[in-house]
Design a protein around this motif. Structure first.
Motif, short mmCIF file in Angstrom:
data_model
loop_
_atom_site.label_atom_id
_atom_site.label_comp_id
_atom_site.label_asym_id
_atom_site.label_seq_id
_atom_site.Cartn_x
_atom_site.Cartn_y
_atom_site.Cartn_z
N LEU A 29 0.82 -1.21 0.00
CA LEU A 29 0.00 0.00 0.00
C LEU A 29 0.86 1.27 0.00
CD1 LEU A 29 -3.05 -0.86 2.30
CD2 LEU A 29 -2.94 -0.76 -0.19
N LEU A 32 -0.66 4.59 -1.16
CA LEU A 32 -1.38 5.45 -0.23
C LEU A 32 -0.43 6.22 0.70
CD1 LEU A 32 -4.36 3.19 0.91
CD2 LEU A 32 -4.43 5.17 -0.62
N HIS A 33 0.72 5.64 0.99
CA HIS A 33 1.64 6.22 1.97
C HIS A 33 2.71 7.12 1.34
CE1 HIS A 33 3.64 6.45 5.83
NE2 HIS A 33 4.75 5.92 5.36
N ARG A 47 -3.14 11.15 0.72
CA ARG A 47 -3.66 9.79 0.54
C ARG A 47 -3.38 8.97 1.79
NH1 ARG A 47 -0.98 10.44 -4.38
NH2 ARG A 47 0.66 9.09 -3.60
N ASN A 48 -2.26 9.24 2.43
CA ASN A 48 -1.85 8.55 3.65
C ASN A 48 -2.91 8.64 4.75
OD1 ASN A 48 0.38 7.26 5.25
ND2 ASN A 48 0.07 9.13 6.45
N ALA A 50 -5.85 8.02 4.59
CA ALA A 50 -6.79 6.89 4.47
C ALA A 50 -6.53 5.85 5.55
CB ALA A 50 -6.68 6.25 3.09
#
Length: 145
Positions: A29, A32-33, A47-48, A50
């Protein structure tokens, strides 16, 4: 008993966070990070962020289902996860990354060491070669630097 389950869950979340950060956020992932490792944030949200939702969902479900069953152990587990999430937000987003300008000039040895450890983590812009993946536990070496 409720408090022991709550406290145990809170403490266990540090290990869960370390594992998730190292193997999930810096693994499959990373998408996202990755924006969190950029030198400047382009937006107020990343995005992180999330991951807050990802961790909040089991907490909420445990509290709801535990409350429906007469406030059983699931409420304590869900509350422990939620308390860790709140601590994470305060430590990571407010104290370390200064999303709100509080604790900016702290001289507290623990908070200074925490910032140093996190700074070492962020010196790597990619997902490889990371270090210092936890949040509340600070390796002793960062108290000496």
């Amino acid at each position: 008993m409720f408090f022991l389950i709550f406290l145990g869950t809170f403490l266990l979340m540090e290990a869960v966070t370390w594992f998730t950060h190292k193997y999930v956020m810096h693994g499959f992932l990373w998408y996202l990070h990755s924006d969190h490792h950029q030198p400047k944030y382009a937006h107020i949200f990343e995005r992180n962020d999330a991951f807050f939702v990802i961790f909040a969902v089991p907490s909420i479900l445990l509290i709801v289902f535990g409350a429906e069953a007469g406030y059983d152990y699931r409420v304590a587990i869900g509350a422990g996860i939620a308390a860790y999430g709140l601590s994470y937000f305060i430590v990571h987003d407010i104290i370390i990354h200064q999303r709100l300008k509080l604790f900016k000039n702290t001289k507290n040895k623990y908070l200074v060491a925490l910032r140093k450890g996190h700074k070492v983590h962020h010196k790597h812009l990619g997902k490889e070669d990371g270090e210092c993946f936890g949040m509340l536990f600070v390796p002793f070496k960062y108290f000496k630097i």
